[in-house]
Design a protein around this motif. Structure first.
Motif, mmCIF file in Angstrom:
data_model
loop_
_atom_site.group_PDB
_atom_site.id
_atom_site.type_symbol
_atom_site.label_atom_id
_atom_site.label_comp_id
_atom_site.label_asym_id
_atom_site.label_seq_id
_atom_site.Cartn_x
_atom_site.Cartn_y
_atom_site.Cartn_z
ATOM 1 N N ASP A 64 0.835 -1.198 0.000
ATOM 2 C CA ASP A 64 0.000 0.000 0.000
ATOM 3 C C ASP A 64 0.868 1.245 0.000
ATOM 4 O O ASP A 64 0.648 2.157 -0.771
ATOM 5 N N HIS A 65 1.848 1.302 0.888
ATOM 6 C CA HIS A 65 2.769 2.433 0.922
ATOM 7 C C HIS A 65 4.022 2.075 1.705
ATOM 8 O O HIS A 65 4.038 1.104 2.439
ATOM 9 N N PHE B 11 1.533 12.532 3.848
ATOM 10 C CA PHE B 11 1.376 11.570 2.759
ATOM 11 C C PHE B 11 1.519 12.302 1.438
ATOM 12 O O PHE B 11 0.846 13.317 1.201
ATOM 13 N N HIS C 271 2.465 11.655 -3.021
ATOM 14 C CA HIS C 271 2.506 10.680 -4.105
ATOM 15 C C HIS C 271 3.745 10.927 -4.946
ATOM 16 O O HIS C 271 4.039 12.070 -5.317
ATOM 17 N N ALA D 242 2.848 6.164 -6.601
ATOM 18 C CA ALA D 242 3.083 5.406 -5.372
ATOM 19 C C ALA D 242 2.899 6.307 -4.155
ATOM 20 O O ALA D 242 3.328 7.465 -4.151
ATOM 21 N N LEU D 243 2.243 5.764 -3.134
ATOM 22 C CA LEU D 243 1.998 6.516 -1.909
ATOM 23 C C LEU D 243 3.216 6.419 -0.990
ATOM 24 O O LEU D 243 3.710 5.326 -0.711
ATOM 25 N N ILE D 244 3.682 7.582 -0.534
ATOM 26 C CA ILE D 244 4.830 7.671 0.361
ATOM 27 C C ILE D 244 4.371 8.375 1.634
ATOM 28 O O ILE D 244 3.783 9.457 1.578
ATOM 29 N N GLU D 245 4.636 7.748 2.769
ATOM 30 C CA GLU D 245 4.359 8.368 4.065
ATOM 31 C C GLU D 245 5.676 8.852 4.643
ATOM 32 O O GLU D 245 6.690 8.164 4.543
#
Length: 133
Positions: free
Chosen positions: A69-70, A106, A108, A113-116
């Motif tokens: 997911d991330h 958060f 993108h 792609a999701l980056i936290e």
């Protein structure tokens, strides 16, 4: 900066939980009340694998609905990092988790792609009252 955790979307939370505990020696631990199911698995005192349910109908990159997911990175420069994102015109979402002393942003990546990016507040040290003479 260091890699903080990975969040996996899975169809069977319990099977994955058992797998990571048995194979990687991770253990169950505290997870804030997010309002959706999941679990955090810890290595020592750090939650390194987060498990959440797969999206119904599947995801573009993973037809089964399962997948990464991330990824999350841990930094210690929240305000400067926000300024950097603002400077580059990069939109971001926020999540405040005071119960664990953490703020999250958060973003993108260009491909989606999701980056936290997590920022942990120092744990306050309890003050002791000095003895009176």
């Amino acid at each position: 900066m260091r890699l903080d955790h990975v969040t996996l979307r899975v169809r069977d939370l319990d099977a994955h939980r058992r797998f990571f505990k048995a194979v990687l020696d991770l253990r169950d631990g505290f997870r804030p009340a997010f309002g959706f199911p999941g679990c955090w698995l810890y290595a020592g005192s750090e939650p390194v694998v987060h498990l959440i349910p797969a999206r119904p109908g599947g995801a573009e990159a993973a037809p089964s609905g399962e997948g990464i997911d991330h990824v999350a990175f841990l930094r210690d420069d929240h305000d400067a990092f926000c300024e950097r994102l603002d400077h580059h015109g990069i939109p971001y979402g926020r999540m405040e988790l005071p119960e664990i002393g953490e703020r999250r942003l958060f973003i993108h990546a260009p491909g989606g792609a999701l980056i936290e990016v997590a920022f942990r507040e120092p744990t306050p040290t309890p003050r002791t009252q000095e003895a009176l003479p």
